[in-house]
Write a protein that holds these residues in place. Structure first.
Motif, PDB file in Angstrom:
ATOM      1  N   ILE A 125       0.841  -1.204   0.000  1.00  0.00           N
ATOM      2  CA  ILE A 125       0.000   0.000   0.000  1.00  0.00           C
ATOM      3  C   ILE A 125       0.872   1.248   0.000  1.00  0.00           C
ATOM      4  O   ILE A 125       0.629   2.206  -0.748  1.00  0.00           O
ATOM      5  N   LYS A 126       1.900   1.255   0.832  1.00  0.00           N
ATOM      6  CA  LYS A 126       2.798   2.413   0.886  1.00  0.00           C
ATOM      7  C   LYS A 126       3.496   2.612  -0.461  1.00  0.00           C
ATOM      8  O   LYS A 126       3.633   3.737  -0.939  1.00  0.00           O
ATOM      9  N   GLN A 127       3.925   1.507  -1.075  1.00  0.00           N
ATOM     10  CA  GLN A 127       4.598   1.605  -2.364  1.00  0.00           C
ATOM     11  C   GLN A 127       3.641   2.120  -3.436  1.00  0.00           C
ATOM     12  O   GLN A 127       4.009   2.954  -4.256  1.00  0.00           O
ATOM     13  N   GLU A 128       2.409   1.613  -3.418  1.00  0.00           N
ATOM     14  CA  GLU A 128       1.415   2.103  -4.370  1.00  0.00           C
ATOM     15  C   GLU A 128       1.134   3.587  -4.159  1.00  0.00           C
ATOM     16  O   GLU A 128       1.002   4.346  -5.127  1.00  0.00           O
ATOM     17  N   ALA A 129       1.048   3.997  -2.914  1.00  0.00           N
ATOM     18  CA  ALA A 129       0.820   5.414  -2.611  1.00  0.00           C
ATOM     19  C   ALA A 129       1.988   6.262  -3.104  1.00  0.00           C
ATOM     20  O   ALA A 129       1.796   7.327  -3.695  1.00  0.00           O
ATOM     21  N   LYS A 130       3.190   5.769  -2.884  1.00  0.00           N
ATOM     22  CA  LYS A 130       4.381   6.499  -3.328  1.00  0.00           C
ATOM     23  C   LYS A 130       4.399   6.573  -4.854  1.00  0.00           C
ATOM     24  O   LYS A 130       4.670   7.637  -5.434  1.00  0.00           O
ATOM     25  N   ASN A 131       4.111   5.453  -5.524  1.00  0.00           N
ATOM     26  CA  ASN A 131       4.092   5.421  -6.988  1.00  0.00           C
ATOM     27  C   ASN A 131       3.032   6.368  -7.545  1.00  0.00           C
ATOM     28  O   ASN A 131       3.268   7.084  -8.527  1.00  0.00           O
ATOM     29  N   THR A 132       1.856   6.355  -6.907  1.00  0.00           N
ATOM     30  CA  THR A 132       0.782   7.241  -7.346  1.00  0.00           C
ATOM     31  C   THR A 132       1.182   8.700  -7.182  1.00  0.00           C
ATOM     32  O   THR A 132       0.935   9.521  -8.073  1.00  0.00           O
ATOM     33  N   ALA A 133       1.799   9.027  -6.076  1.00  0.00           N
ATOM     34  CA  ALA A 133       2.238  10.414  -5.849  1.00  0.00           C
ATOM     35  C   ALA A 133       3.283  10.814  -6.889  1.00  0.00           C
ATOM     36  O   ALA A 133       3.239  11.922  -7.436  1.00  0.00           O
ATOM     37  N   GLU A 134       4.208   9.925  -7.192  1.00  0.00           N
ATOM     38  CA  GLU A 134       5.239  10.225  -8.196  1.00  0.00           C
ATOM     39  C   GLU A 134       4.619  10.361  -9.583  1.00  0.00           C
ATOM     40  O   GLU A 134       4.982  11.264 -10.343  1.00  0.00           O
ATOM     41  N   ASP A 135       3.685   9.471  -9.900  1.00  0.00           N
ATOM     42  CA  ASP A 135       3.004   9.552 -11.196  1.00  0.00           C
ATOM     43  C   ASP A 135       2.238  10.863 -11.319  1.00  0.00           C
ATOM     44  O   ASP A 135       2.255  11.510 -12.370  1.00  0.00           O
ATOM     45  N   THR A 136       1.577  11.239 -10.236  1.00  0.00           N
ATOM     46  CA  THR A 136       0.820  12.490 -10.227  1.00  0.00           C
ATOM     47  C   THR A 136       1.758  13.680 -10.444  1.00  0.00           C
ATOM     48  O   THR A 136       1.454  14.593 -11.218  1.00  0.00           O
ATOM     49  N   LYS A 137       2.881  13.646  -9.804  1.00  0.00           N
ATOM     50  CA  LYS A 137       3.867  14.730  -9.957  1.00  0.00           C
ATOM     51  C   LYS A 137       4.371  14.778 -11.400  1.00  0.00           C
ATOM     52  O   LYS A 137       4.475  15.854 -11.988  1.00  0.00           O
ATOM     53  N   ASP A 138       4.666  13.614 -11.991  1.00  0.00           N
ATOM     54  CA  ASP A 138       5.139  13.564 -13.376  1.00  0.00           C
ATOM     55  C   ASP A 138       4.083  14.083 -14.348  1.00  0.00           C
ATOM     56  O   ASP A 138       4.396  14.829 -15.278  1.00  0.00           O
ATOM     57  N   ILE A 139       2.836  13.670 -14.110  1.00  0.00           N
ATOM     58  CA  ILE A 139       1.742  14.123 -14.982  1.00  0.00           C
ATOM     59  C   ILE A 139       1.593  15.639 -14.889  1.00  0.00           C
ATOM     60  O   ILE A 139       1.437  16.323 -15.901  1.00  0.00           O
TER      61      ILE A 139
END
Length: 174
Positions: free
Chosen positions: A105-119
């Protein structure tokens, strides 16, 4: 995404329409060359001001989009943290399995935050490029209109000079 495309089309249409309308009005107005050049310069300044206004609107919309995405990412991370705490309290005996799930869950949250930042970064760059292209197109349109107007003014000047020479030569014949 569709609203963004509509905004792009609106901004581009506004620039092109303003430039065409201004140039058409100037070219069809019965004025002297000096007055016409003054109006062209005034219209170019007005169009530049409009471009700046639309650029500021685009920047504001980009900032709003960035803030929204950052807030959504932050909310997601807060929710993930809250979920993590709830799961930690509930589990107890099956700690290994729970830890593994929480790490996911933490990794998914981190990935989502990074993806959001990239987008967000990508959209910001796209918005800047679209605005830059619209301003360049508008500048080219205005420059073309100014060039055509100068050609017309020069043509009108040479026509009046030729007419004066003809009158002078006809006067000399008599």
């Amino acid at each position: 995404m569709k609203n963004h495309d509509n905004l792009e089309s609106f901004v581009l249409g506004t620039f092109v329409g303003a430039a065409v309308a201004g140039i058409t009005a100037l070219l069809l107005a019965p004025k002297s060359g000096k007055d016409l050049r003054g109006e062209i310069a005034g219209q170019a300044d007005k169009t530049k001001d409009q471009a700046r206004d639309y650029l500021n609107v685009a920047k504001d919309k980009g900032r709003e989009l960035k803030d929204t995405v950052e807030k959504a990412g932050s909310d997601y991370l807060d929710n993930a943290s809250a979920t993590y705490e709830q799961l930690s309290n509930q589990v107890g005996s099956d700690m290994d399995e729970t830890k593994e799930n929480l790490d996911k869950i933490k990794q998914e949250a981190k990935n989502t935050a990074e993806d959001t930042k990239d987008i967000l970064k990508e959209r910001s760059e796209v918005d800047k490029e679209i605005t830059r292209e619209a301003v360049e197109d508008m500048k080219e349109t205005v420059d073309e209109g100014v060039k055509k107007e100068k050609e017309i003014a020069d043509s009108n000047q040479s026509d009046s000079g030729t007419a004066g020479q003809k009158v002078s030569s006809n006067v000399n014949k008599y």
